[in-house]
Design a protein around this motif. Structure first.
Motif, PDB file in Angstrom:
ATOM      1  N   ALA A  16       0.828  -1.207   0.000  1.00 17.41           N
ATOM      2  CA  ALA A  16       0.000   0.000   0.000  1.00 17.41           C
ATOM      3  C   ALA A  16       0.862   1.257   0.000  1.00 17.41           C
ATOM      4  N   VAL A  17       1.939   1.247   0.788  1.00 19.27           N
ATOM      5  CA  VAL A  17       2.858   2.394   0.802  1.00 19.27           C
ATOM      6  C   VAL A  17       3.512   2.544  -0.568  1.00 19.27           C
ATOM      7  N   ALA A  18       3.928   1.429  -1.162  1.00 20.56           N
ATOM      8  CA  ALA A  18       4.567   1.477  -2.480  1.00 20.56           C
ATOM      9  C   ALA A  18       3.623   2.051  -3.531  1.00 20.56           C
ATOM     10  N   LYS A  19       2.389   1.611  -3.512  1.00 27.19           N
ATOM     11  CA  LYS A  19       1.409   2.105  -4.495  1.00 27.19           C
ATOM     12  C   LYS A  19       1.149   3.595  -4.322  1.00 27.19           C
ATOM     13  N   LEU A  20       1.159   4.046  -3.094  1.00 22.26           N
ATOM     14  CA  LEU A  20       0.853   5.444  -2.808  1.00 22.26           C
ATOM     15  C   LEU A  20       2.053   6.363  -2.964  1.00 22.26           C
ATOM     16  N   ARG A  21       3.228   5.921  -2.540  1.00 20.51           N
ATOM     17  CA  ARG A  21       4.393   6.808  -2.447  1.00 20.51           C
ATOM     18  C   ARG A  21       5.514   6.546  -3.454  1.00 20.51           C
ATOM     19  N   CYS A  22       5.526   5.405  -4.096  1.00 26.05           N
ATOM     20  CA  CYS A  22       6.608   5.091  -5.036  1.00 26.05           C
ATOM     21  C   CYS A  22       6.141   5.358  -6.462  1.00 26.05           C
ATOM     22  N   SER A  24       7.797   7.746  -8.495  1.00 27.26           N
ATOM     23  CA  SER A  24       8.844   8.417  -9.266  1.00 27.26           C
ATOM     24  C   SER A  24      10.131   7.618  -9.156  1.00 27.26           C
ATOM     25  N   ALA A  25      11.108   8.005  -9.947  1.00 26.17           N
ATOM     26  CA  ALA A  25      12.403   7.329  -9.910  1.00 26.17           C
ATOM     27  C   ALA A  25      13.141   7.587  -8.594  1.00 26.17           C
ATOM     28  N   ALA A  26      12.707   8.574  -7.829  1.00 29.66           N
ATOM     29  CA  ALA A  26      13.351   8.898  -6.556  1.00 29.66           C
ATOM     30  C   ALA A  26      12.939   7.952  -5.433  1.00 29.66           C
ATOM     31  N   HIS A  27      11.804   7.273  -5.604  1.00 32.03           N
ATOM     32  CA  HIS A  27      11.282   6.357  -4.587  1.00 32.03           C
ATOM     33  C   HIS A  27      10.762   5.116  -5.302  1.00 32.03           C
ATOM     34  N   THR A  28      11.496   4.018  -5.187  1.00 38.29           N
ATOM     35  CA  THR A  28      11.156   2.811  -5.939  1.00 38.29           C
ATOM     36  C   THR A  28      10.824   1.599  -5.072  1.00 38.29           C
ATOM     37  N   LEU A  29      11.168   1.653  -3.788  1.00 36.20           N
ATOM     38  CA  LEU A  29      10.926   0.539  -2.870  1.00 36.20           C
ATOM     39  C   LEU A  29      10.265   1.043  -1.594  1.00 36.20           C
ATOM     40  N   ALA A  30       9.421   0.215  -1.021  1.00 35.23           N
ATOM     41  CA  ALA A  30       8.799   0.528   0.265  1.00 35.23           C
ATOM     42  C   ALA A  30       9.024  -0.638   1.213  1.00 35.23           C
ATOM     43  N   SER A  31       9.284  -0.320   2.468  1.00 38.67           N
ATOM     44  CA  SER A  31       9.446  -1.347   3.506  1.00 38.67           C
ATOM     45  C   SER A  31       8.432  -1.114   4.603  1.00 38.67           C
ATOM     46  N   ALA A  32       8.053  -2.200   5.243  1.00 35.48           N
ATOM     47  CA  ALA A  32       7.210  -2.124   6.433  1.00 35.48           C
ATOM     48  C   ALA A  32       7.772  -3.130   7.434  1.00 35.48           C
ATOM     49  N   ALA A  33       7.819  -2.710   8.689  1.00 33.78           N
ATOM     50  CA  ALA A  33       8.307  -3.584   9.759  1.00 33.78           C
ATOM     51  C   ALA A  33       7.274  -3.607  10.869  1.00 33.78           C
ATOM     52  N   VAL A  44      10.045   4.542   2.641  1.00 27.31           N
ATOM     53  CA  VAL A  44      10.431   4.319   1.250  1.00 27.31           C
ATOM     54  C   VAL A  44      11.905   4.662   1.076  1.00 27.31           C
ATOM     55  N   ASN A  45      12.499   4.100   0.039  1.00 25.96           N
ATOM     56  CA  ASN A  45      13.893   4.427  -0.240  1.00 25.96           C
ATOM     57  C   ASN A  45      13.992   5.827  -0.831  1.00 25.96           C
ATOM     58  N   VAL A  46      15.200   6.352  -0.851  1.00 27.83           N
ATOM     59  CA  VAL A  46      15.478   7.644  -1.465  1.00 27.83           C
ATOM     60  C   VAL A  46      16.634   7.428  -2.431  1.00 27.83           C
ATOM     61  N   VAL A  47      16.349   7.484  -3.724  1.00 21.76           N
ATOM     62  CA  VAL A  47      17.364   7.285  -4.750  1.00 21.76           C
ATOM     63  C   VAL A  47      18.020   8.628  -5.029  1.00 21.76           C
ATOM     64  N   HIS A  48      19.355   8.628  -4.975  1.00 13.77           N
ATOM     65  CA  HIS A  48      20.113   9.847  -5.242  1.00 13.77           C
ATOM     66  C   HIS A  48      21.453   9.417  -5.829  1.00 13.77           C
ATOM     67  N   PRO A  49      21.895  10.049  -6.938  1.00  9.83           N
ATOM     68  CA  PRO A  49      23.104   9.576  -7.635  1.00  9.83           C
ATOM     69  C   PRO A  49      24.338   9.350  -6.758  1.00  9.83           C
ATOM     70  N   PRO A  50      24.722  10.267  -5.868  1.00  9.58           N
ATOM     71  CA  PRO A  50      25.918   9.981  -5.069  1.00  9.58           C
ATOM     72  C   PRO A  50      25.690   8.907  -4.000  1.00  9.58           C
ATOM     73  N   GLY A  51      24.472   8.597  -3.724  1.00  7.45           N
ATOM     74  CA  GLY A  51      24.147   7.592  -2.708  1.00  7.45           C
ATOM     75  C   GLY A  51      22.846   7.962  -2.046  1.00  7.45           C
ATOM     76  N   GLY A  52      21.976   7.034  -1.934  1.00  8.13           N
ATOM     77  CA  GLY A  52      20.668   7.294  -1.331  1.00  8.13           C
ATOM     78  C   GLY A  52      20.512   6.492  -0.065  1.00  8.13           C
ATOM     79  N   ALA A  53      19.284   6.299   0.316  1.00  5.81           N
ATOM     80  CA  ALA A  53      18.973   5.529   1.521  1.00  5.81           C
ATOM     81  C   ALA A  53      18.008   4.408   1.165  1.00  5.81           C
ATOM     82  N   ASP A  79       8.246  -2.356  -7.488  1.00  6.85           N
ATOM     83  CA  ASP A  79       7.320  -2.420  -8.609  1.00  6.85           C
ATOM     84  C   ASP A  79       5.906  -2.053  -8.157  1.00  6.85           C
ATOM     85  N   ARG A  80       5.839  -0.958  -7.357  1.00  9.28           N
ATOM     86  CA  ARG A  80       4.579  -0.440  -6.821  1.00  9.28           C
ATOM     87  C   ARG A  80       3.789  -1.520  -6.073  1.00  9.28           C
ATOM     88  N   GLY A  81       4.518  -2.360  -5.340  1.00 14.25           N
ATOM     89  CA  GLY A  81       3.877  -3.357  -4.486  1.00 14.25           C
ATOM     90  C   GLY A  81       3.688  -4.712  -5.113  1.00 14.25           C
TER      91      GLY A  81
END
Length: 128
Positions: A16-22, A24-33, A44-53, A79-81
């Protein structure tokens, strides 16, 4: 390990988070714990050329800011969930160091399974 109903619900929460928040190319993965008490923390992840999270790192940071001490289970989707993704090598080490009893949901989204995080350290690729 056997998938529990709460594990399936965690996959749905991450999806659900992936479908809602991922979206763009800046956010491609979502995690839940999930904590032992059943509380869910997501990110969600943060994609950034020098290094993201990675999404798992974002979830750990969110858990700390929310006062969560222990995590029981984590899942990451892409892949949006539509795909369950195993943590990268760096995240596997971080998760194992911080939460050695952590359960990680891996495998195809239509038939995921749960493995101990320590098992992931010895496995090259359980992601897809």
């Amino acid at each position: 390990m056997t998938m529990r109903d709460t594990d399936r619900a965690l996959v749905q929460a991450a999806s659900a988070v992936a479908k809602l928040r991922c979206r763009s190319a800046a956010h491609t993965l979502a995690s839940a714990a999930r904590t032992g008490e059943g509380r869910v923390v997501s990110g969600v992840n943060v994609v950034h050329p020098p290094g993201g999270a990675c999404a798992e790192v974002v979830v750990l940071g969110a858990a700390v800011t929310q006062g969560v001490g222990e995590l029981e289970t984590i899942v990451t989707v892409g892949d949006r969930g539509r795909t369950v993704v195993a943590p990268c090598e760096s995240c596997r080490r971080l998760l194992a160091d911080r939460f050695p009893a952590l359960r990680v949901i891996v495998g195809p989204v239509d038939d995921p399974r749960v493995v101990p995080v320590t098992e992931l350290l010895a496995t090259a690729d359980l992601a897809d």
